[in-house]
Design a protein around this motif. Structure first.
Motif, PDB file in Angstrom:
ATOM      1  N   ASN A  61       0.777  -1.341   0.203  1.00  0.00           N
ATOM      2  CA  ASN A  61      -0.038  -0.040  -0.030  1.00  0.00           C
ATOM      3  C   ASN A  61       0.911   1.208  -0.068  1.00  0.00           C
ATOM      4  OD1 ASN A  61      -1.596   2.311   1.169  1.00  0.00           O
ATOM      5  ND2 ASN A  61      -3.297   0.874   1.067  1.00  0.00           N
ATOM      6  N   SER A  62       0.691   1.966  -0.962  1.00  0.00           N
ATOM      7  CA  SER A  62       1.613   3.437  -0.968  1.00  0.00           C
ATOM      8  C   SER A  62       1.529   4.140   0.264  1.00  0.00           C
ATOM      9  CB  SER A  62       1.141   4.175  -2.333  1.00  0.00           C
ATOM     10  OG  SER A  62      -0.338   4.787  -2.226  1.00  0.00           O
ATOM     11  N   ALA A  63       0.847   4.070   1.153  1.00  0.00           N
ATOM     12  CA  ALA A  63       0.784   4.816   2.444  1.00  0.00           C
ATOM     13  C   ALA A  63       1.536   4.586   3.267  1.00  0.00           C
ATOM     14  CB  ALA A  63      -0.466   4.654   3.200  1.00  0.00           C
ATOM     15  N   SER A  64       2.625   3.435   3.151  1.00  0.00           N
ATOM     16  CA  SER A  64       3.589   3.100   4.099  1.00  0.00           C
ATOM     17  C   SER A  64       4.727   2.348   3.303  1.00  0.00           C
ATOM     18  CB  SER A  64       3.030   2.288   5.179  1.00  0.00           C
ATOM     19  OG  SER A  64       2.522   1.160   4.646  1.00  0.00           O
ATOM     20  N   TYR A  65       5.870   2.335   3.958  1.00  0.00           N
ATOM     21  CA  TYR A  65       6.956   1.429   3.193  1.00  0.00           C
ATOM     22  C   TYR A  65       6.784   0.238   3.860  1.00  0.00           C
ATOM     23  CZ  TYR A  65      11.333   0.847   0.661  1.00  0.00           C
ATOM     24  OH  TYR A  65      12.235   0.364  -0.218  1.00  0.00           O
ATOM     25  N   ARG A  66       5.902  -0.819   3.482  1.00  0.00           N
ATOM     26  CA  ARG A  66       5.793  -1.991   3.840  1.00  0.00           C
ATOM     27  C   ARG A  66       5.274  -2.967   2.653  1.00  0.00           C
ATOM     28  NH1 ARG A  66       2.422  -6.535   5.504  1.00  0.00           N
ATOM     29  NH2 ARG A  66       3.170  -7.566   7.254  1.00  0.00           N
ATOM     30  N   ILE A  67       6.262  -3.842   2.079  1.00  0.00           N
ATOM     31  CA  ILE A  67       6.029  -4.695   0.877  1.00  0.00           C
ATOM     32  C   ILE A  67       5.999  -5.932   1.539  1.00  0.00           C
ATOM     33  CG2 ILE A  67       6.665  -5.356  -1.370  1.00  0.00           C
ATOM     34  CD1 ILE A  67       8.335  -2.536   0.028  1.00  0.00           C
ATOM     35  N   ALA A  68       4.714  -6.713   1.219  1.00  0.00           N
ATOM     36  CA  ALA A  68       4.498  -8.287   1.318  1.00  0.00           C
ATOM     37  C   ALA A  68       4.513  -9.138   0.380  1.00  0.00           C
ATOM     38  CB  ALA A  68       3.416  -8.187   2.489  1.00  0.00           C
ATOM     39  N   GLU A  81      10.419  -3.823   5.332  1.00  0.00           N
ATOM     40  CA  GLU A  81       9.560  -2.609   5.915  1.00  0.00           C
ATOM     41  C   GLU A  81      10.801  -1.808   5.949  1.00  0.00           C
ATOM     42  OE1 GLU A  81       6.099  -2.952   8.678  1.00  0.00           O
ATOM     43  OE2 GLU A  81       7.644  -4.381   9.489  1.00  0.00           O
ATOM     44  N   ALA A  82      10.352  -0.408   5.688  1.00  0.00           N
ATOM     45  CA  ALA A  82      11.516   0.750   6.040  1.00  0.00           C
ATOM     46  C   ALA A  82      10.744   1.702   6.910  1.00  0.00           C
ATOM     47  CB  ALA A  82      12.273   1.171   4.862  1.00  0.00           C
ATOM     48  N   GLY A  83      11.600   2.470   7.808  1.00  0.00           N
ATOM     49  CA  GLY A  83      10.880   3.389   8.508  1.00  0.00           C
ATOM     50  C   GLY A  83      11.129   4.932   8.180  1.00  0.00           C
ATOM     51  N   PRO A 148      14.528  13.747  -9.751  1.00  0.00           N
ATOM     52  CA  PRO A 148      14.384  12.574 -10.251  1.00  0.00           C
ATOM     53  C   PRO A 148      13.944  11.235  -9.540  1.00  0.00           C
ATOM     54  CG  PRO A 148      16.482  13.040  -9.703  1.00  0.00           C
ATOM     55  CD  PRO A 148      15.771  14.081  -9.388  1.00  0.00           C
ATOM     56  N   ALA A 149      13.556   9.929 -10.274  1.00  0.00           N
ATOM     57  CA  ALA A 149      12.885   9.124  -9.763  1.00  0.00           C
ATOM     58  C   ALA A 149      13.817   8.233  -8.777  1.00  0.00           C
ATOM     59  CB  ALA A 149      12.280   8.063 -10.821  1.00  0.00           C
ATOM     60  N   PHE A 150      13.649   7.456  -7.757  1.00  0.00           N
ATOM     61  CA  PHE A 150      14.379   6.865  -7.024  1.00  0.00           C
ATOM     62  C   PHE A 150      13.688   5.598  -6.395  1.00  0.00           C
ATOM     63  CE2 PHE A 150      16.281   5.878  -2.751  1.00  0.00           C
ATOM     64  CZ  PHE A 150      17.607   6.402  -2.776  1.00  0.00           C
ATOM     65  N   TYR A 151      14.839   4.626  -6.591  1.00  0.00           N
ATOM     66  CA  TYR A 151      14.440   3.055  -6.487  1.00  0.00           C
ATOM     67  C   TYR A 151      15.190   2.490  -5.574  1.00  0.00           C
ATOM     68  CZ  TYR A 151      11.477   3.460 -10.703  1.00  0.00           C
ATOM     69  OH  TYR A 151      10.683   4.096 -11.972  1.00  0.00           O
ATOM     70  N   ASP A 152      14.598   1.617  -4.582  1.00  0.00           N
ATOM     71  CA  ASP A 152      15.347   0.634  -3.755  1.00  0.00           C
ATOM     72  C   ASP A 152      15.199  -0.829  -4.629  1.00  0.00           C
ATOM     73  OD1 ASP A 152      16.027   2.869  -1.731  1.00  0.00           O
ATOM     74  OD2 ASP A 152      14.039   2.484  -0.821  1.00  0.00           O
ATOM     75  N   LEU A 153      16.369  -1.501  -4.418  1.00  0.00           N
ATOM     76  CA  LEU A 153      16.610  -2.654  -5.008  1.00  0.00           C
ATOM     77  C   LEU A 153      16.574  -3.801  -3.720  1.00  0.00           C
ATOM     78  CD1 LEU A 153      17.278  -1.012  -7.331  1.00  0.00           C
ATOM     79  CD2 LEU A 153      18.673  -2.738  -8.259  1.00  0.00           C
ATOM     80  N   PHE A 154      15.642  -5.056  -4.279  1.00  0.00           N
ATOM     81  CA  PHE A 154      15.729  -6.004  -3.138  1.00  0.00           C
ATOM     82  C   PHE A 154      15.937  -7.219  -3.705  1.00  0.00           C
ATOM     83  CE2 PHE A 154      13.395  -2.684  -1.126  1.00  0.00           C
ATOM     84  CZ  PHE A 154      13.954  -2.620   0.228  1.00  0.00           C
TER      85      PHE A 154
END
Length: 200
Positions: A61-68, A81-83, A148-154
């Motif tokens: 959900n775009s409201a928080s940095y939590r990807i499941a 998750e990231a705070g 510019p766009a910013f991406y985190d990679l996992f």
């Protein structure tokens, strides 16, 4: 609305579907002499769902940095998750929205003011998800309009691999192939150009 993903097996012709729950989205419609339309409520959050090639989904959900990562039954297999600090929707944001609408359609000011009161208290944090050919998950953060766009990679196991900040403003989605980012940009005359940028 209720969300489903439907699959079709090319060899057997079997059709199946996975129920992904309910979601909602607020919008408003307007009419006036000579025009009508539908607009969404600014800054409202929404869910991104990405099909995983080996089965299941990445969901956020775009409201928080939590990807499941979930399986087809909806069971959670992994959470990233990231705070990150929340960014509030300010009085200036609401005023800018109203003025932007009223500038082109002065008769809409009163309605824009009503819509501004429906904006959420905080802005979305996540801007979307995609996977590249190596199975890495790319998580786009929401950035200011002039940044510019910013991406985190996992990794597929949820390990953080680094971040990528684009040096240009992409006009379309990114594709990552053979160590390069592919997308397109538009110049000042809106002429599109394909861009290939090497990954660091």
């Amino acid at each position: 609305m209720r969300r489903y993903y439907k699959s079709y097996d090319l060899s057997s012709g079997v059709i199946d579907s996975v129920y992904l729950g309910e979601s909602s989205y607020r919008s408003y419609s307007y009419t006036f002499s000579g025009g009508a339309g539908v607009l969404g409520i600014p800054f409202q959050s929404g869910e991104s769902i990405l099909v995983h090639p080996s089965g299941g989904f990445w969901r956020a959900n775009s409201a928080s940095y939590r990807i499941a990562r979930t399986n087809e039954a909806g069971d959670t297999l992994l959470v990233i998750e990231a705070g990150l600090e929340e960014q509030p929707v300010t009085a200036e944001d609401r005023s800018a929205y109203v003025e932007g609408i009223a500038e082109g359609a002065p008769q809409m000011r009163r309605y824009a003011e009503e819509v501004a009161t429906l904006m959420p208290d905080v802005k979305p944090i996540l801007g979307g998800l995609f996977m590249d050919e190596e199975g890495r998950l790319w998580v786009r953060r929401v950035t200011p309009a002039d940044a510019p766009a910013f991406y985190d990679l996992f990794s597929d196991d949820g390990d953080y691999l680094g971040s990528v900040r684009l040096g240009f403003e992409a006009a379309g989605p990114l594709r990552v192939r053979h160590g390069h980012i592919y997308t397109w940009i538009a110049d000042e005359l809106d002429v599109p150009y394909v861009v290939r940028a090497p990954l660091p």
